[in-house]
Write a protein that holds these residues in place. Structure first.
Motif, PDB file in Angstrom:
ATOM      1  N   GLU A  18       8.638  15.497  -0.886  1.00 33.83           N
ATOM      2  CA  GLU A  18       8.567  15.252  -2.274  1.00 33.83           C
ATOM      3  C   GLU A  18       9.307  13.433  -2.404  1.00 33.83           C
ATOM      4  O   GLU A  18       9.165  12.842  -3.513  1.00 33.83           O
ATOM      5  CB  GLU A  18       9.938  16.126  -3.047  1.00 33.83           C
ATOM      6  N   ALA A  19       9.292  13.067  -1.374  1.00 34.15           N
ATOM      7  CA  ALA A  19       9.872  11.509  -1.298  1.00 34.15           C
ATOM      8  C   ALA A  19       8.798  10.742  -1.512  1.00 34.15           C
ATOM      9  O   ALA A  19       8.619   9.702  -1.590  1.00 34.15           O
ATOM     10  CB  ALA A  19      10.485  11.086  -0.010  1.00 34.15           C
ATOM     11  N   HIS A  20       7.353  11.252  -1.201  1.00 30.02           N
ATOM     12  CA  HIS A  20       6.114  10.603  -1.161  1.00 30.02           C
ATOM     13  C   HIS A  20       5.913   9.813  -2.418  1.00 30.02           C
ATOM     14  O   HIS A  20       6.500  10.046  -3.563  1.00 30.02           O
ATOM     15  CB  HIS A  20       4.930  11.430  -1.053  1.00 30.02           C
ATOM     16  N   LEU A  21       5.157   8.619  -2.497  1.00 27.87           N
ATOM     17  CA  LEU A  21       5.104   7.525  -3.623  1.00 27.87           C
ATOM     18  C   LEU A  21       3.510   7.627  -4.034  1.00 27.87           C
ATOM     19  O   LEU A  21       3.168   6.496  -4.203  1.00 27.87           O
ATOM     20  CB  LEU A  21       5.564   6.356  -3.041  1.00 27.87           C
ATOM     21  N   ALA A  22       2.865   8.801  -3.814  1.00 22.95           N
ATOM     22  CA  ALA A  22       1.531   8.862  -4.284  1.00 22.95           C
ATOM     23  C   ALA A  22       1.228   8.244  -5.532  1.00 22.95           C
ATOM     24  O   ALA A  22       0.077   7.475  -5.716  1.00 22.95           O
ATOM     25  CB  ALA A  22       0.866   9.863  -3.678  1.00 22.95           C
ATOM     26  N   PRO A  26       1.149  -0.985   0.026  1.00 24.33           N
ATOM     27  CA  PRO A  26       0.059  -0.101   0.016  1.00 24.33           C
ATOM     28  C   PRO A  26       0.886   1.302   0.115  1.00 24.33           C
ATOM     29  O   PRO A  26       1.543   1.525   0.809  1.00 24.33           O
ATOM     30  CB  PRO A  26      -0.637  -0.104   1.349  1.00 24.33           C
ATOM     31  N   LEU A  27       0.508   2.153  -1.017  1.00 25.60           N
ATOM     32  CA  LEU A  27       1.397   3.335  -1.021  1.00 25.60           C
ATOM     33  C   LEU A  27       1.335   4.284   0.275  1.00 25.60           C
ATOM     34  O   LEU A  27       2.120   4.925   0.679  1.00 25.60           O
ATOM     35  CB  LEU A  27       1.064   4.181  -2.187  1.00 25.60           C
ATOM     36  N   THR A  28       0.126   4.280   0.791  1.00 22.48           N
ATOM     37  CA  THR A  28       0.074   5.046   1.986  1.00 22.48           C
ATOM     38  C   THR A  28       0.645   4.875   2.973  1.00 22.48           C
ATOM     39  O   THR A  28       1.168   5.539   4.203  1.00 22.48           O
ATOM     40  CB  THR A  28      -1.627   4.885   2.478  1.00 22.48           C
ATOM     41  N   CYS A  29       1.127   3.377   3.258  1.00 23.99           N
ATOM     42  CA  CYS A  29       2.081   2.707   4.312  1.00 23.99           C
ATOM     43  C   CYS A  29       3.506   3.455   4.187  1.00 23.99           C
ATOM     44  O   CYS A  29       4.099   4.058   5.038  1.00 23.99           O
ATOM     45  CB  CYS A  29       2.308   1.392   3.973  1.00 23.99           C
ATOM     46  N   ALA A  30       3.775   3.419   2.839  1.00 22.29           N
ATOM     47  CA  ALA A  30       5.231   4.247   2.393  1.00 22.29           C
ATOM     48  C   ALA A  30       5.240   5.797   3.059  1.00 22.29           C
ATOM     49  O   ALA A  30       6.123   6.323   3.436  1.00 22.29           O
ATOM     50  CB  ALA A  30       5.465   4.037   0.845  1.00 22.29           C
ATOM     51  N   ASN A  31       4.171   6.327   2.512  1.00 22.19           N
ATOM     52  CA  ASN A  31       3.948   8.042   2.879  1.00 22.19           C
ATOM     53  C   ASN A  31       3.751   8.208   4.133  1.00 22.19           C
ATOM     54  O   ASN A  31       3.712   9.469   4.563  1.00 22.19           O
ATOM     55  CB  ASN A  31       2.830   8.328   1.942  1.00 22.19           C
ATOM     56  N   ARG A  32       3.739   7.219   4.965  1.00 20.35           N
ATOM     57  CA  ARG A  32       3.560   7.583   6.735  1.00 20.35           C
ATOM     58  C   ARG A  32       4.664   7.016   7.433  1.00 20.35           C
ATOM     59  O   ARG A  32       4.662   6.822   8.647  1.00 20.35           O
ATOM     60  CB  ARG A  32       2.303   6.999   7.081  1.00 20.35           C
ATOM     61  N   ASP A  33       5.643   6.510   6.755  1.00 19.08           N
ATOM     62  CA  ASP A  33       6.813   5.678   7.271  1.00 19.08           C
ATOM     63  C   ASP A  33       7.799   6.773   8.105  1.00 19.08           C
ATOM     64  O   ASP A  33       8.547   7.770   7.272  1.00 19.08           O
ATOM     65  CB  ASP A  33       7.428   4.839   6.323  1.00 19.08           C
ATOM     66  N   PRO A  34       7.770   6.710   9.182  1.00 18.37           N
ATOM     67  CA  PRO A  34       8.812   7.714  10.231  1.00 18.37           C
ATOM     68  C   PRO A  34       9.964   7.569   9.840  1.00 18.37           C
ATOM     69  O   PRO A  34      10.924   8.541  10.064  1.00 18.37           O
ATOM     70  CB  PRO A  34       8.454   7.605  11.633  1.00 18.37           C
ATOM     71  N   ALA A  35      10.535   6.416   9.141  1.00 21.61           N
ATOM     72  CA  ALA A  35      11.993   6.431   8.722  1.00 21.61           C
ATOM     73  C   ALA A  35      12.281   7.419   7.779  1.00 21.61           C
ATOM     74  O   ALA A  35      13.348   7.667   7.426  1.00 21.61           O
ATOM     75  CB  ALA A  35      12.259   5.175   8.448  1.00 21.61           C
ATOM     76  N   VAL A  36      10.998   7.963   6.950  1.00 14.46           N
ATOM     77  CA  VAL A  36      11.473   8.916   5.914  1.00 14.46           C
ATOM     78  C   VAL A  36      10.793  10.224   6.050  1.00 14.46           C
ATOM     79  O   VAL A  36      11.240  11.083   5.621  1.00 14.46           O
ATOM     80  CB  VAL A  36      10.695   8.196   4.622  1.00 14.46           C
TER      81      VAL A  36
END
Length: 402
Positions: free
Chosen positions: A339-343, A314-324
């Motif tokens: 700008e690192a988001h993967l939406a 799920p792309l939303t998981c990537a966009n809420r990752d505190p490592a990024v």
């Protein structure tokens, strides 16, 4: 741990106010690669960390070609997306061939002239809101007519068909809400409608996207089935996804008055606000997941995924990752890591409509908040009605006043 050990059922229910499911953060921290059972009964690995999701999107060991009979399905219905000729489910060389047609379509003259039309449409809809007076439903009275008209002009679809397309896409988006027969009927009707339009474009082409796709068929670059699927995919994406993100973006700003005040004070932040909305808004139980099947054994976050097993990212998981992202659950239109988001995905399957969607969202938000400076919710966020059990949870309505 093996994929047969799956007990968690996916997709999860969305959180309050359209936020991601609570399970995502917990799994990201404790079990970033975990087996799940899909609504269809299929089993898959759910990946929840940014680095792993980016790997799934870019590593050639993860095949997107999942359209064969018996392929993994999220939906318990017919899953109209499970087709080997669908662009998002192709690998090279077919992916490059189909994508080149879409790239050409998005360079059509109609696309280049849409910026001006967006401004005119947004201003006209704002005029209508002001003339009618508050309250208003910003889904019905602004977001959908705005996005629907832009999509119709982009593709070359007659105006009277906008509502029918909306109804079809909502049924097709079901995970368990609609029956297989309802989904099959909606998919067939949308396909027949698009097929009829393409036949007209082949005999009388215009400067629109469907004409470019029809021309590619005449040139022998794609077959009839691929032509229909390309057109249907662009129709579905244009109507459903952008409307959803626009209404979520308006809600985010109305729920965060400090950010809205900042945006009104500094209109130059509109592009940054759009990016933050994209990062925060591409959510739901399914979260615009990317589905792949491994072509060989792969290790993600210490978990071995066997050849031929399904991975959902799920792309939303990537966009809420505190490592990024610093304080990832905070809505902040001034953040410098957005700008690192993967939406829009990443790699060869990056969404070709991303630039157009950004423009569409920016014009709508700038116009709406400039023309209605006192805009506010006409109900509490907790009372908003959501339509669950779709590929993207969406609001039935967004009552507002000013």
């Amino acid at each position: 741990m093996a994929i047969e050990d799956a007990v968690l059922r996916f997709p999860f229910a969305g959180g309050p106010h359209g936020e991601p499911p609570d399970e995502y953060a917990q799994l990201r921290a404790e079990s970033p690669v975990t087996p799940v059972v899909l609504a269809s009964g299929s089993r898959a690995w759910l990946v929840t960390r940014y680095a792993d999701i980016r790997t799934v999107l870019t590593d050639d060991r993860f095949s997107r070609s999942i359209g064969a009979d018996g392929g993994p399905r999220i939906s318990s219905g017919i899953d109209p997306y499970l087709d080997s000729a669908l662009l998002i489910h192709t690998d090279p060389p077919d992916h490059g061939r189909l994508r080149s047609v879409v790239q050409r379509a998005f360079k059509a003259r109609a696309v280049q002239t849409l910026h001006g039309r967006m401004r005119v449409l947004a201003e006209d809809l704002a005029d209508e809101l002001i003339a009618a007076g508050p309250p208003a439903d910003l889904v019905r009275d602004f977001a959908f007519p705005y996005v629907g008209q832009i999509t119709a002009e982009l593709l070359g679809i007659p105006d009277p068909d906008v509502e029918r397309i909306k109804a079809w896409t909502e049924v097709i988006s079901s995970v368990t809400r609609h029956t297989k027969e309802d989904m099959r009927t909606a998919s067939q009707e949308l396909g027949a409608f698009v097929g009829g339009l393409l036949a007209l474009k082949r005999s009388a082409p215009g400067d629109d996207v469907l004409s470019v796709i029809a021309a590619a068929r005449l040139a022998g670059e794609i077959d009839d089935h691929e032509m229909i699927l390309l057109a249907r995919t662009l129709t579905f994406g244009g109507y459903g996804t952008v409307t959803n993100v626009l209404t979520r973006g308006v809600l985010l700003l109305l729920r965060h008055p400090d950010q809205l005040a900042l945006l009104r004070e500094r209109p130059a932040l509109i592009p940054a606000a759009v990016e933050e909305i994209l990062r925060c808004s591409m959510v739901g139980g399914n979260g615009l997941s990317r589905i792949a099947v491994t072509t060989e054994d792969v290790v993600l976050s210490g978990v071995r995924i066997g050849r031929g097993e399904t991975v959902i990212s799920p792309l939303t998981c990537a966009n809420r990752d505190p490592a990024v992202f610093a304080a990832p659950d905070r809505f902040d239109i001034t953040r410098d890591d957005v700008e690192a988001h993967l939406a829009f995905g990443h790699g060869r399957h990056f969404c070709l409509g991303g630039a157009l969607s950004r423009l569409e969202l920016g014009v709508a938000l700038e116009t709406l908040f400039r023309r209605l400076p006192g805009l506010r919710l006409a109900t509490s966020p907790g009372e908003l009605r959501w339509t669950p059990d779709l590929l993207l949870d969406q609001m039935d309505s967004l009552p507002a006043e000013w």
